[in-house]
Motif scaffolding. Structure first.
Motif, PDB file in Angstrom:
ATOM      1  N   THR A 110       0.838  -0.998  -0.130  1.00  0.00           N
ATOM      2  CA  THR A 110       0.009   0.189  -0.030  1.00  0.00           C
ATOM      3  C   THR A 110       0.909   1.264   0.078  1.00  0.00           C
ATOM      4  N   PHE A 111       1.447   1.389   1.057  1.00  0.00           N
ATOM      5  CA  PHE A 111       2.479   2.880   1.248  1.00  0.00           C
ATOM      6  C   PHE A 111       3.268   2.804  -0.112  1.00  0.00           C
ATOM      7  N   SER A 112       4.124   1.958  -0.167  1.00  0.00           N
ATOM      8  CA  SER A 112       5.176   2.186  -1.256  1.00  0.00           C
ATOM      9  C   SER A 112       4.539   2.293  -2.906  1.00  0.00           C
ATOM     10  N   ALA A 113       3.356   1.573  -2.951  1.00  0.00           N
ATOM     11  CA  ALA A 113       2.507   1.830  -4.109  1.00  0.00           C
ATOM     12  C   ALA A 113       2.030   3.122  -4.397  1.00  0.00           C
ATOM     13  N   MET A 114       1.486   3.569  -3.222  1.00  0.00           N
ATOM     14  CA  MET A 114       0.859   4.942  -2.921  1.00  0.00           C
ATOM     15  C   MET A 114       2.124   5.967  -3.498  1.00  0.00           C
ATOM     16  N   ASN A 115       2.970   5.831  -2.864  1.00  0.00           N
ATOM     17  CA  ASN A 115       4.106   6.714  -2.887  1.00  0.00           C
ATOM     18  C   ASN A 115       4.784   6.877  -4.494  1.00  0.00           C
ATOM     19  N   LEU A 116       4.726   5.656  -5.201  1.00  0.00           N
ATOM     20  CA  LEU A 116       5.235   5.567  -6.253  1.00  0.00           C
ATOM     21  C   LEU A 116       4.305   6.051  -7.366  1.00  0.00           C
ATOM     22  N   LEU A 117       2.931   6.207  -7.043  1.00  0.00           N
ATOM     23  CA  LEU A 117       2.056   6.466  -8.147  1.00  0.00           C
ATOM     24  C   LEU A 117       2.118   7.997  -8.023  1.00  0.00           C
ATOM     25  N   ILE A 118       2.216   8.627  -6.861  1.00  0.00           N
ATOM     26  CA  ILE A 118       2.350  10.157  -6.659  1.00  0.00           C
ATOM     27  C   ILE A 118       3.855  10.653  -7.410  1.00  0.00           C
ATOM     28  N   ALA A 119       4.622   9.933  -7.215  1.00  0.00           N
ATOM     29  CA  ALA A 119       6.024  10.369  -7.914  1.00  0.00           C
ATOM     30  C   ALA A 119       5.931  10.216  -9.285  1.00  0.00           C
ATOM     31  N   ALA A 120       5.278   9.189  -9.738  1.00  0.00           N
ATOM     32  CA  ALA A 120       5.082   8.987 -11.239  1.00  0.00           C
ATOM     33  C   ALA A 120       4.102  10.016 -11.751  1.00  0.00           C
ATOM     34  N   ALA A 121       2.969  10.422 -11.197  1.00  0.00           N
ATOM     35  CA  ALA A 121       2.189  11.136 -11.601  1.00  0.00           C
ATOM     36  C   ALA A 121       2.703  12.651 -11.652  1.00  0.00           C
ATOM     37  N   ARG A 122       3.646  13.080 -10.841  1.00  0.00           N
ATOM     38  CA  ARG A 122       4.362  14.324 -10.860  1.00  0.00           C
ATOM     39  C   ARG A 122       5.187  14.512 -12.141  1.00  0.00           C
ATOM     40  N   THR A 123       5.811  13.329 -12.415  1.00  0.00           N
ATOM     41  CA  THR A 123       6.678  13.115 -13.788  1.00  0.00           C
ATOM     42  C   THR A 123       5.667  13.233 -14.833  1.00  0.00           C
ATOM     43  N   MET A 124       4.579  12.708 -14.993  1.00  0.00           N
ATOM     44  CA  MET A 124       3.837  12.688 -16.052  1.00  0.00           C
ATOM     45  C   MET A 124       3.039  14.079 -16.257  1.00  0.00           C
TER      46      MET A 124
END
Length: 250
Positions: A110-124
């Protein structure tokens, strides 16, 4: 520089993740595969060919999400697709589960996946031309199964987060969807089966409980991920697609 889209697949060194990476490469993506095993990851990348790279990552480490996204864009120049596939299993009698087990399960699932989604979305968002984020959840995000409560909760949280993130990110044309596999023929499934007194009987029992009469293959799950990553799914966001042979329809 190649204009082929770039995908990041976490947990891409075994099971469903490997087949997802294979199908994305076949669909024309350049793919970064991440995982904790250098040996397995390097072997997978070598098998996938010149369009794939392996990046070793422990997603539970502080700052790991932003670092992995940065290393992905350094490798291929951009990021178009994130497949949040990394996860660990957990089973145990609910009243015997300790705090450490709960934290460990949620840290990865959960936490790692949430953090990764946010980081990826910032780049996108910075790239300005949208993207596709696909969270691999589980049929257990929607149902209760004995001894699977902690795992189910970790995936249920990601199902809720998928829907919320889809709304938040829609203005940037970043689509967020979930794929919810049922029982799938992976090395983990085979290990579980082999540890039972009568593996063949249990395999039959599991298959008979599924309306389509068989266990999912990793390719069944990967095919849906491949679709969600493609332009053909450009109007689909906030959805959870079950890949479980009709089990939840009963």
């Amino acid at each position: 520089m190649s204009t082929a889209p770039v995908a990041l697949v976490t947990g891409g060194t075994s099971g469903i993740g490997v087949v997802i990476a294979q199908q994305l490469v076949e669909a024309g993506h350049r793919v970064v595969v991440s995982g904790r095993s250098e040996q397995r990851g390097s072997a997978v990348a070598a098998e996938l060919g010149d369009r794939a790279r392996f990046v070793r990552t422990d997603l539970t480490a502080t700052g790991a999400a932003a670092d992995l996204i940065s290393r992905t864009t350094e490798t291929f120049g951009r990021l178009d697709v994130l497949v949040n596939n990394a996860a660990i299993d957990h089973t145990g009698e609910l009243l015997e589960v300790g705090e450490a087990e709960i934290r460990t399960t949620f840290e990865t699932n959960t936490f790692s996946a949430m953090n990764l989604l946010i980081a990826a979305a910032r780049t996108m968002r910075e790239q300005g031309d949208g993207g596709s984020i696909i969270n691999i959840t589980s049929r257990l995000a929607s149902i209760g199964v004995p001894t699977m409560g902690i795992y189910s909760a970790s995936k249920g949280a990601m199902l809720a987060f998928t829907k919320a993130a889809a709304i938040d990110l829609a203005p940037y044309n970043i689509r967020v969807n979930a794929v919810a596999p049922g029982m799938t023929r992976t090395p983990l499934y085979q290990e579980w089966l082999d540890g039972l007194p009568d593996p063949e009987a249990e395999a039959r029992r599991v298959a008979e409980a599924i309306p389509l009469g068989r266990i999912a293959e990793p390719a069944d799950v990967a095919a849906v991920v491949r679709f969600l990553a493609s332009p053909e799914a450009s109007y689909l966001t906030g959805a959870s697609i079950p890949v479980e042979g009709g089990y939840l329809a009963k």
